[in-house]
Design a protein around this motif. Sequence first.
Motif, PDB file in Angstrom:
ATOM      1  N   SER A 154     -18.805 -35.428  27.825  1.00 29.62           N
ATOM      2  CA  SER A 154     -19.163 -35.648  29.363  1.00 29.62           C
ATOM      3  C   SER A 154     -19.043 -34.210  29.609  1.00 29.62           C
ATOM      4  CB  SER A 154     -17.567 -36.012  30.279  1.00 29.62           C
ATOM      5  OG  SER A 154     -16.901 -34.636  29.165  1.00 29.62           O
ATOM      6  N   ARG A 160     -12.977 -38.831  29.476  1.00 33.21           N
ATOM      7  CA  ARG A 160     -13.956 -38.907  29.769  1.00 33.21           C
ATOM      8  C   ARG A 160     -15.098 -38.140  28.678  1.00 33.21           C
ATOM      9  NH1 ARG A 160     -16.791 -37.670  34.861  1.00 33.21           N
ATOM     10  NH2 ARG A 160     -17.091 -35.669  33.855  1.00 33.21           N
ATOM     11  N   ARG A 161     -14.386 -37.078  27.926  1.00 35.96           N
ATOM     12  CA  ARG A 161     -15.424 -36.126  27.196  1.00 35.96           C
ATOM     13  C   ARG A 161     -15.127 -37.152  25.837  1.00 35.96           C
ATOM     14  NH1 ARG A 161     -15.425 -31.101  26.312  1.00 35.96           N
ATOM     15  NH2 ARG A 161     -15.876 -29.992  24.396  1.00 35.96           N
ATOM     16  N   PHE A 162     -13.328 -37.420  25.320  1.00 36.08           N
ATOM     17  CA  PHE A 162     -13.355 -37.812  24.131  1.00 36.08           C
ATOM     18  C   PHE A 162     -13.446 -39.848  23.732  1.00 36.08           C
ATOM     19  CE2 PHE A 162     -12.275 -33.785  22.787  1.00 36.08           C
ATOM     20  CZ  PHE A 162     -13.402 -33.643  22.234  1.00 36.08           C
ATOM     21  N   PRO A 163     -14.459 -41.067  24.526  1.00 29.25           N
ATOM     22  CA  PRO A 163     -13.724 -41.450  24.974  1.00 29.25           C
ATOM     23  C   PRO A 163     -13.862 -42.738  23.587  1.00 29.25           C
ATOM     24  CG  PRO A 163     -16.063 -41.685  25.486  1.00 29.25           C
ATOM     25  CD  PRO A 163     -15.630 -40.499  25.137  1.00 29.25           C
ATOM     26  N   TYR A 164     -14.199 -42.662  22.489  1.00 22.73           N
ATOM     27  CA  TYR A 164     -13.842 -42.848  21.096  1.00 22.73           C
ATOM     28  C   TYR A 164     -13.161 -42.178  20.137  1.00 22.73           C
ATOM     29  CZ  TYR A 164     -17.359 -45.399  23.758  1.00 22.73           C
ATOM     30  OH  TYR A 164     -18.119 -46.639  24.465  1.00 22.73           O
ATOM     31  N   GLU A 165     -12.629 -40.823  20.514  1.00 20.58           N
ATOM     32  CA  GLU A 165     -11.966 -40.320  19.256  1.00 20.58           C
ATOM     33  C   GLU A 165     -10.033 -40.304  19.728  1.00 20.58           C
ATOM     34  OE1 GLU A 165     -13.159 -37.950  17.374  1.00 20.58           O
ATOM     35  OE2 GLU A 165     -14.891 -39.427  18.051  1.00 20.58           O
ATOM     36  N   LEU A 190      -7.565 -34.956  16.269  1.00 22.43           N
ATOM     37  CA  LEU A 190      -7.483 -34.051  17.098  1.00 22.43           C
ATOM     38  C   LEU A 190      -6.593 -33.924  17.848  1.00 22.43           C
ATOM     39  CD1 LEU A 190     -10.848 -34.254  18.904  1.00 22.43           C
ATOM     40  CD2 LEU A 190     -10.307 -33.346  16.409  1.00 22.43           C
ATOM     41  N   HIS A 200      -9.421 -35.685  31.937  1.00 17.85           N
ATOM     42  CA  HIS A 200     -11.238 -35.047  31.613  1.00 17.85           C
ATOM     43  C   HIS A 200     -10.802 -35.605  30.456  1.00 17.85           C
ATOM     44  CE1 HIS A 200     -13.208 -32.051  30.665  1.00 17.85           C
ATOM     45  NE2 HIS A 200     -12.860 -31.038  29.245  1.00 17.85           N
ATOM     46  N   PHE A 201     -10.200 -35.890  29.506  1.00 17.67           N
ATOM     47  CA  PHE A 201     -10.211 -35.782  27.756  1.00 17.67           C
ATOM     48  C   PHE A 201     -10.940 -36.726  27.577  1.00 17.67           C
ATOM     49  CE2 PHE A 201      -8.427 -31.479  27.945  1.00 17.67           C
ATOM     50  CZ  PHE A 201      -9.312 -30.640  27.115  1.00 17.67           C
ATOM     51  N   ILE A 239     -17.138 -25.675  32.630  1.00 15.04           N
ATOM     52  CA  ILE A 239     -15.773 -25.127  32.420  1.00 15.04           C
ATOM     53  C   ILE A 239     -16.087 -23.879  31.497  1.00 15.04           C
ATOM     54  CG2 ILE A 239     -13.975 -25.544  30.816  1.00 15.04           C
ATOM     55  CD1 ILE A 239     -14.817 -28.480  31.355  1.00 15.04           C
ATOM     56  N   CYS A 240     -14.998 -22.498  31.518  1.00 15.26           N
ATOM     57  CA  CYS A 240     -15.205 -22.047  30.302  1.00 15.26           C
ATOM     58  C   CYS A 240     -14.637 -21.967  29.547  1.00 15.26           C
ATOM     59  CB  CYS A 240     -15.032 -20.502  31.078  1.00 15.26           C
ATOM     60  SG  CYS A 240     -16.052 -20.044  32.875  1.00 15.26           S
ATOM     61  N   SER A 272      -8.261 -27.148  30.438  1.00 16.68           N
ATOM     62  CA  SER A 272      -9.350 -27.823  30.071  1.00 16.68           C
ATOM     63  C   SER A 272     -10.539 -27.097  29.387  1.00 16.68           C
ATOM     64  CB  SER A 272     -10.119 -28.558  31.015  1.00 16.68           C
ATOM     65  OG  SER A 272     -10.193 -27.879  31.567  1.00 16.68           O
ATOM     66  N   GLY A 273     -10.472 -25.752  29.067  1.00 17.10           N
ATOM     67  CA  GLY A 273     -10.897 -25.123  28.088  1.00 17.10           C
ATOM     68  C   GLY A 273     -10.803 -24.758  27.303  1.00 17.10           C
ATOM     69  N   ILE A 306      -8.034 -25.085  25.810  1.00 23.03           N
ATOM     70  CA  ILE A 306      -7.391 -26.525  24.560  1.00 23.03           C
ATOM     71  C   ILE A 306      -8.335 -26.050  23.304  1.00 23.03           C
ATOM     72  CG2 ILE A 306      -6.820 -28.324  24.042  1.00 23.03           C
ATOM     73  CD1 ILE A 306      -5.638 -29.127  26.439  1.00 23.03           C
ATOM     74  N   ARG A 307      -7.263 -25.707  21.998  1.00 27.86           N
ATOM     75  CA  ARG A 307      -8.627 -25.873  20.816  1.00 27.86           C
ATOM     76  C   ARG A 307      -7.850 -27.131  19.743  1.00 27.86           C
ATOM     77  NH1 ARG A 307     -10.976 -23.584  23.535  1.00 27.86           N
ATOM     78  NH2 ARG A 307     -11.386 -21.741  23.336  1.00 27.86           N
ATOM     79  N   PHE A 308      -8.672 -28.156  19.345  1.00 32.02           N
ATOM     80  CA  PHE A 308      -8.035 -29.061  18.369  1.00 32.02           C
ATOM     81  C   PHE A 308      -8.045 -28.614  16.934  1.00 32.02           C
ATOM     82  CE2 PHE A 308      -9.168 -31.318  22.650  1.00 32.02           C
ATOM     83  CZ  PHE A 308      -7.869 -31.546  22.747  1.00 32.02           C
TER      84      PHE A 308
END
Lengths: 297, 436
Positions: free
Chosen positions: B38, A165-170, A145, A162-163, B44-45, A133-134, A136-138
């Motif tokens: 979020s 939540r992080r990118f709800p509109y991407e 992405l 996780h993703f 997170i690292c 979750s840390g 990964i590179r987009f």
Amino acid sequence: MAGTGDVIYLYDGTLEGMLCCIWTAFEQKENPIGIWCFDEEQPTLYRLRQVDTDPVLAARVQTGVRRRLGALAEQWVYDAFYSALEQRELAALEFLKLGFAKGPGVTSMVGHPQVAPLFAASRALHNEVHLLSGFIRFSDHDGALVSVIRPKNFVLPFLEPHFSRRFPYEKYMIYDETHRYALVAAGGQSRLVETEAVQLPPPDAVELQYRALWKQFYNTVEITARHNPKCRMTHVPKRYWACMDELRGEKKPLPVSVRQAIAAGELTLPDTDPASTITTPTQASLENARRAALPAE
Amino acid sequence: MDTMEKLTILADSAKYDVACTSSGVDRADAKSKGGMGSAVACGICHTFSADGRCVSLLKVLLTNICAYDCSYCVNRRSNDVPRAAFTPRELADLTIGFYRRNYIEGLFLSSAVLISPDHTTQLMIKALELLRFEYGFRGYIHAKAIPGTDPLLLQQLGTLADRMSVNIELPSAESLGRLAPDKTKDAILKPMGQITRGIAQNSRELVQYRHAPKFVPAGQSTQMIVGASPESDHRILQLTEGLYRKYELKRVFFSAYVPVVESTLLPSTDTKPPLLREHRLYQADWLLRFYHFSADEILSEAAPNFNPYLDPKCNWAIHNMHLFPIEVSTADYEMLLRVPGIGPKSAKRIVACRRGAPLSFEGLKKMGVVLKRAQYFILCRGQTLAGLHFSPESTVRALVDPTAFTLGVEQTSMFDVPDQTRLNAEEAVKWLAQAM
């Protein structure tokens, strides 16, 4: 559980299929010595039993495990299926045999040989999910992405919450090259798609600029007086480096004697093209794919 | 000056700040349209730099143009270094660009003092407002409070950030007066106190009004430089404990002093950073926060500095051998935590597992107990581990910390050089066994 042990189960490789194998083992009072996917089938002297997948039976196993052994046990069986554990189906079966004999306390018997493999597999899986979750590179391709990963475990279903939540509109896609699956999400919806390969267009100027900025930031934040490559390697195992922009192509530090020789001018290293440091098979195959996608000159 | 140059200068100036944590707050979609981001409670690292430090946040200064002249700092007024400043817009764009590519978990925004503390804080607020309101950014933001800022501005900054920190800089008021003449102890503790009170008040408001704006939800932290001034480890640890108690800080960070400037007040520039000492301080900090230790148990007036060869917990254990061995099947949680080789996770597992089934050494190992160290301190169902050879020497041999020999013992304390010159592993074992 008493029963015959000279049989090997064959199933379709789905979670439900695995649960049906567990059902069959209990119902037939059998101790299979192996549980194989259809595509793993090989000549054997043992009896083969083909287990058909029945969603109703699978659901019964699942609720049975939850009711009698608790949510954690259910989670472990689920995790085991997605983990990289060898003979994970058999390990899940062994765990449940003990579980149904001992009751819900089985999840605290983490030292027991029938429990320990599942406990360890679940930890390894969630550990990899957390790291990825840390790590990964987009890359941005026209607003979408895209990322390519090579995990040991089947992590995509666990990365999705996780993703999203992080990118709800991407719009984003994570391609798991080990298992050849892609997680595709857009507009709050996501799904898993079996994909043989992905072909990406070459990154545009903005994308290259951000990669360069990131690489520069990464190299700048190091405090050279505290240089400690071994510590870094502990935290970011090398197998992740090929998929991380800032670490890809990072070379092993040269031995002290070589560095001294270079400093004294006794030795010069041949200049290497930075692009040639990308030698991992995936990068090469991606490059080939890109070239193939471009019109011939 | 282009973004690349600015980023290089301002990241380079910010890198001596230690904190890079993105933990302490859990937040998902705010049901608004658009935006992104979020926060995850555990943090997170995203990568680790070649010095092994975690990179979780885009850690930059807003500007390194400084009005102050602190002698230990690279950005002090009288130092001749390239200067740069981000505009709030540039910074917001960069943060979003990095965040979308999953390079970072958020932003760590600090700054040198441009013109005045108030002016600098206003610029920081502008950048954070762009991020939060225009870009709808819900990722993590750590903002540095600049001592001397107006309380109202600080309040405003606190509602935009997740975590705030005020650097305590040096472990005593005397050192501060000597090395950072523009800063005083009171000026540092005042904003720290304000933030602590603000957090307490906010938690009451949230009980009454669900939609009350959150103030510094991930708490506050601080950092101090170790090795630039002559305080003992005991004094630093007592200060740390006091900060946790009085100001309810989430974290206290220690930064091994890296000589960046030539000054008669400071250690010479060829001094190596006291990495082992910093390592021991973090180990002791963990004992304070997770292991129910107090500062005076770890060090004392009689032994004010850390033992270079043993971590503080092992050091405590071999000086309290009369309390061991303990029976793992019955010992309470606090006592289990004090056994070398047992941590909070394995202690919790032991407490949970022994209710269901009898424990065994094999089982303990699978739970994550490091038997190599723990075996000398525990009994399992009345027995020691089969084949255990107990002697002070064997015990110490299992406990000696290998990092002591890689980081260099002579760095532990720069003003009082230990009596014993550097020992190798074998000599260290003999020396410690005699002391037992």
